[in-house]
Design an enzyme around this catalytic site. Structure first.
Site, mmCIF file in Angstrom:
data_model
loop_
_atom_site.group_PDB
_atom_site.id
_atom_site.type_symbol
_atom_site.label_atom_id
_atom_site.label_comp_id
_atom_site.label_asym_id
_atom_site.label_seq_id
_atom_site.Cartn_x
_atom_site.Cartn_y
_atom_site.Cartn_z
ATOM 1 N N ARG A 222 10.016 -10.222 -3.080
ATOM 2 C CA ARG A 222 11.031 -10.835 -2.223
ATOM 3 C C ARG A 222 10.632 -12.229 -1.779
ATOM 4 O O ARG A 222 11.446 -13.111 -1.654
ATOM 5 C CB ARG A 222 11.247 -9.979 -0.962
ATOM 6 C CG ARG A 222 11.876 -8.653 -1.221
ATOM 7 C CD ARG A 222 11.571 -7.724 -0.092
ATOM 8 N NE ARG A 222 10.112 -7.594 0.055
ATOM 9 C CZ ARG A 222 9.498 -6.738 0.830
ATOM 10 N NH1 ARG A 222 10.177 -5.940 1.578
ATOM 11 N NH2 ARG A 222 8.187 -6.680 0.879
ATOM 12 N N LYS B 157 -0.895 2.999 3.722
ATOM 13 C CA LYS B 157 0.280 3.272 4.567
ATOM 14 C C LYS B 157 0.362 4.751 4.945
ATOM 15 O O LYS B 157 0.005 5.609 4.136
ATOM 16 C CB LYS B 157 1.574 2.926 3.796
ATOM 17 C CG LYS B 157 1.706 1.461 3.421
ATOM 18 C CD LYS B 157 2.975 1.248 2.600
ATOM 19 C CE LYS B 157 3.175 -0.194 2.203
ATOM 20 N NZ LYS B 157 4.268 -0.368 1.228
ATOM 21 N N HIS C 236 15.613 -1.920 -2.949
ATOM 22 C CA HIS C 236 15.026 -1.167 -4.073
ATOM 23 C C HIS C 236 16.093 -0.889 -5.134
ATOM 24 O O HIS C 236 15.843 -0.998 -6.342
ATOM 25 C CB HIS C 236 14.456 0.176 -3.593
ATOM 26 C CG HIS C 236 13.247 0.068 -2.720
ATOM 27 N ND1 HIS C 236 13.125 0.737 -1.535
ATOM 28 C CD2 HIS C 236 12.103 -0.639 -2.865
ATOM 29 C CE1 HIS C 236 11.958 0.462 -0.979
ATOM 30 N NE2 HIS C 236 11.316 -0.382 -1.776
ATOM 31 N N SER D 239 10.937 -1.561 3.663
ATOM 32 C CA SER D 239 10.989 -0.193 4.200
ATOM 33 C C SER D 239 10.387 -0.128 5.601
ATOM 34 O O SER D 239 10.908 0.559 6.481
ATOM 35 C CB SER D 239 10.227 0.760 3.286
ATOM 36 O OG SER D 239 10.875 0.856 2.053
HETATM 37 O O1 PNS Z 1 5.873 0.314 -2.276
HETATM 38 P P1 PNS Z 1 4.415 -0.011 -2.288
HETATM 39 O O2 PNS Z 1 3.710 0.659 -1.123
HETATM 40 O O3 PNS Z 1 4.138 -1.498 -2.304
HETATM 41 O O4 PNS Z 1 3.830 0.608 -3.637
HETATM 42 C C1 PNS Z 1 2.454 0.568 -3.922
HETATM 43 C C2 PNS Z 1 2.090 1.603 -5.013
HETATM 44 C C3 PNS Z 1 2.472 2.992 -4.547
HETATM 45 C C4 PNS Z 1 2.822 1.260 -6.283
HETATM 46 C C5 PNS Z 1 0.540 1.520 -5.230
HETATM 47 O O5 PNS Z 1 -0.138 1.749 -4.020
HETATM 48 C C6 PNS Z 1 0.071 2.493 -6.315
HETATM 49 O O6 PNS Z 1 0.187 2.206 -7.483
HETATM 50 N N1 PNS Z 1 -0.455 3.675 -5.880
HETATM 51 C C7 PNS Z 1 -0.935 4.702 -6.789
HETATM 52 C C8 PNS Z 1 -2.467 4.702 -6.847
HETATM 53 C C9 PNS Z 1 -2.986 3.531 -7.672
HETATM 54 O O7 PNS Z 1 -2.864 3.480 -8.875
HETATM 55 N N2 PNS Z 1 -3.603 2.555 -6.951
HETATM 56 C C10 PNS Z 1 -4.175 1.386 -7.575
HETATM 57 C C11 PNS Z 1 -3.139 0.297 -7.781
HETATM 58 S S1 PNS Z 1 -3.793 -1.082 -8.664
#
Ligand code: PNS
Length: 167
Positions: free
Chosen positions: A92, A42, A18, A130
């Site tokens: 990645r 998650k 990150h 992670s």
């Molecule tokens: O590290 P991650 O788990 O891949 O991140 C995913 C994250 C947190 C960026 C995504 O789940 C997110 O944007 N969550 C906030 C809620 C939202 O807007 N969801 C719709 C995404 S199109």
């Protein structure tokens, strides 16, 4: 006008992969806001407060970086609220792409002015996620090469708490 971007993720925990992506983003954007958000798919090891504290510590000596929490709601709305025109995501491997592609187009649908920028971390972080760091650390494995010392400390503390809980 300063070009700013947000770098969202669950960061559970924040890894050197990150940090590598964040450093690359800082080569492009003047300001980058790390946004800790929840991913409904998650369940987290670290609370939002713990993740906020760890990222604050990791970025302490960096300029042009800030960290914020998206407690609820859509990332696209938050990006609009912050005036961010770019969303940074690290990719990645090819398998990351399908999910990233969906998210990027959905975020664009919700906030047409936003562009998702994909950055590839150093190849040495290709297998650093992670989820695997959490698993290895909670089984007592050495992850010191993949996380900042303060993150390592917090992982060790979690492991201790788990042992105390079991005994
Ligand atoms: O590290 P991650 O788990 O891949 O991140 C995913 C994250 C947190 C960026 C995504 O789940 C997110 O944007 N969550 C906030 C809620 C939202 O807007 N969801 C719709 C995404 S199109």
């Amino acid at each position: 006008m300063k070009q700013s971007a947000i770098y969202p993720g669950t960061f559970d925990p924040f890894t050197n992969g990150h940090l590598d992506v964040l450093e690359r983003a800082l080569n492009i954007f003047e300001e980058v806001t790390v946004v800790i958000a929840e991913n409904s798919q998650k369940s987290a090891l670290f609370s939002i407060e713990e993740r906020l504290a760890m990222i604050r510590e990791v970025i302490r000596d960096y300029k042009g970086v800030d960290v914020k929490v998206l407690k609820s709601g859509l990332l696209a709305d938050y990006a609009r609220q912050l005036g961010a025109k770019a969303i940074v995501r690290g990719v990645r491997q090819v398998k990351d792409f399908e999910y990233e592609f969906q998210m990027s187009l959905l975020n664009r649908h919700l906030y047409p002015e936003v562009t998702t920028v994909f950055l590839m971390p150093n190849v040495k972080y290709t297998y650093v996620a992670s989820s695997i760091i959490r698993e290895v650390a909670m089984l007592g494995g050495d992850v010191s090469k993949f996380v900042h010392p303060c993150v390592l400390k917090m992982l060790d503390k979690k492991l201790e708490q788990r042992h105390d809980h079991k005994s």
